[in-house]
Design an enzyme around this catalytic site. Structure first.
Site, PDB file in Angstrom:
ATOM      1  N   SER A 199       0.841  -1.198   0.000  1.00 45.06           N
ATOM      2  CA  SER A 199       0.000   0.000   0.000  1.00 45.06           C
ATOM      3  C   SER A 199       0.873   1.243   0.000  1.00 45.06           C
ATOM      4  O   SER A 199       2.002   1.229   0.525  1.00 45.06           O
ATOM      5  CB  SER A 199      -0.891   0.005   1.249  1.00 45.06           C
ATOM      6  OG  SER A 199      -1.558   1.251   1.401  1.00 45.06           O
ATOM      7  N   TYR A 218      -1.658  -0.696  10.601  1.00 49.24           N
ATOM      8  CA  TYR A 218      -1.800  -0.949   9.165  1.00 49.24           C
ATOM      9  C   TYR A 218      -0.577  -0.447   8.405  1.00 49.24           C
ATOM     10  O   TYR A 218       0.010  -1.181   7.605  1.00 49.24           O
ATOM     11  CB  TYR A 218      -3.064  -0.277   8.633  1.00 49.24           C
ATOM     12  CG  TYR A 218      -3.270  -0.501   7.150  1.00 49.24           C
ATOM     13  CD1 TYR A 218      -3.774  -1.707   6.688  1.00 49.24           C
ATOM     14  CD2 TYR A 218      -2.950   0.491   6.224  1.00 49.24           C
ATOM     15  CE1 TYR A 218      -3.961  -1.927   5.332  1.00 49.24           C
ATOM     16  CE2 TYR A 218      -3.131   0.284   4.870  1.00 49.24           C
ATOM     17  CZ  TYR A 218      -3.629  -0.928   4.425  1.00 49.24           C
ATOM     18  OH  TYR A 218      -3.791  -1.148   3.074  1.00 49.24           O
TER      19      TYR A 218
END
Length: 266
Positions: free
Chosen positions: A143, A156
C-alpha cells in the site's frame, strides 16, 4: 481465451472480494488457470462460477492466510488440480484502525498476522517449487500507506512497511534464481475494506481499474509499482511535513476510527 498468462497457473489470495476478485477474473481472462484463496467459501464459489462461465479455469480453495498450515495445504491442492504454480499474488489483507485507550490489541495482532505473516506464509509456500524449476513470479500487494505513518493507522501502515522491506530483501536474495518479485503499492481502491472509511480518499479507484494496472505491472516485471502517481507524490511529500500539519489534515479520524470499531463489534 488467450493472453500474456495463457497456459500459466496463478494463485491469488484474498480473492473473495475487491482487488483479489478482480485480479483473479482478469488473470483468467488472459488465459491463466487460477486458484482463488480466501476464508469465505460462498464468494469463492461464485467467483469460480463466473470464471468457468466465461470459459476460464479456476479452483476455489478456502484458507486463512494467517494460518501457515492452511495456506500450505491450499498450495498443495492447487498444484494437484491445476498444475505447477507460475504466479502467486499475495493480496489478502485487512485494514483496521489502531485505537489509543484502550489499544485494540486483538485487531493490531490480526493486522500483522494477516498483512505481514500472511504474505510471508503465502510466498514461502511457493518458493521451493519455483526454485527447483528456476522460474516463477512472486507478487505482494502492499500500500502507499507503507511510506508514511498515519494517526489511527499505526498498525496498518507498519504492517505494509514491513511487507515492503521483506520484499526488498527477498528480491535481492533471489537474484540469479529465475524467480522474480513485484511489490505493488496502490492508493485508495473502492472495496468492502474501504467502504467504511468516512474520511476523504483522494484519487479513489475502482477495483477493476486497479487490477488492470496491477496486472500490467506484473506483466512488465516491475520490481516495485506505486500508483496512482499523484497520490504517491503527495505521500512522499508528506514525510517532510510537520506532525501538526498531518494531524490537522487527518482531522477527527481517530474518533471516527473508534466509532467504526464500535460499530463493527455490535
Amino acid at each position: 481465451m488467450a493472453g500474456a498468462f495463457a497456459g500459466k497457473v496463478a494463485l491469488v489470495t484474498g480473492a473473495s472480494s475487491g482487488i483479489g476478485w478482480e485480479l483473479a477474473k482478469q488473470l483468467a481472462g488472459e488465459g491463466a488457470a487460477v486458484g482463488v484463496v480466501a476464508r469465505r467459501v460462498e464468494p469463492l464459489n461464485e467467483l469460480v462460477s463466473q470464471i468457468t462461465a466465461a470459459k476460464g479455469r479456476a479452483l476455489a480453495v478456502p484458507a486463512d492466510v494467517g494460518q501457515r498450515e492452511q495456506i500450505e495445504a491450499a498450495f498443495a491442492r492447487v498444484r494437484a488440480e491445476l498444475g505447477p504454480i507460475d504466479l502467486v499474488v499475495a493480496n489478502a489483507g485487512v485494514g483496521r484502525p489502531t485505537l489509543l485507550d484502550p489499544v485494540n490489541m486483538g485487531d493490531v495482532e490480526d493486522t500483522f498476522r494477516i498483512n505481514l505473516m500472511g504474505v510471508i506464509y503465502t510466498l514461502s509456500a511457493a518458493l521451493p517449487e519455483m526454485l527447483a524449476r528456476k522460474s516463477g513470479h512472486l507478487v505482494a500487494v502492499s500500500s502507499l500507506a507503507s511510506y508514511r505513518g498515519l494517526p489511527a493507522e499505526s498498525a496498518y501502515c507498519a504492517s505494509k512497511a514491513a511487507v515492503n522491506i521483506y520484499m526488498d530483501g527477498l528480491r535481492m536474495h533471489l537474484r540469479g534464481t529465475g524467480v522474480r518479485t513485484t511489490t505493488i503499492c496502490p492508493g485508495f481502491i473502492k472495496t468492502p475494506m474501504t467502504a467504511t472509511n468516512k474520511f476523504h480518499m483522494p484519487q479513489l479507484m475502482e477495483a477493476d481499474y486497479a487490477a488492470r494496472k496491477m496486472i500490467q505491472a506484473i506483466r512488465a516485471g516491475k520490481k516495485v509499482y506505486n500508483f496512482p502517481r499523484g497520490l504517491h507524490f503527495l505521500i512522499k511529500l508528506s514525510r517532510w511535513l510537520p506532525d501538526s500539519v498531518m494531524t490537522r489534515v487527518m482531522g477527527d479520524y481517530d474518533s471516527e476510527a473508534k466509532q467504526a470499531v464500535a460499530d463493527r463489534q455490535k
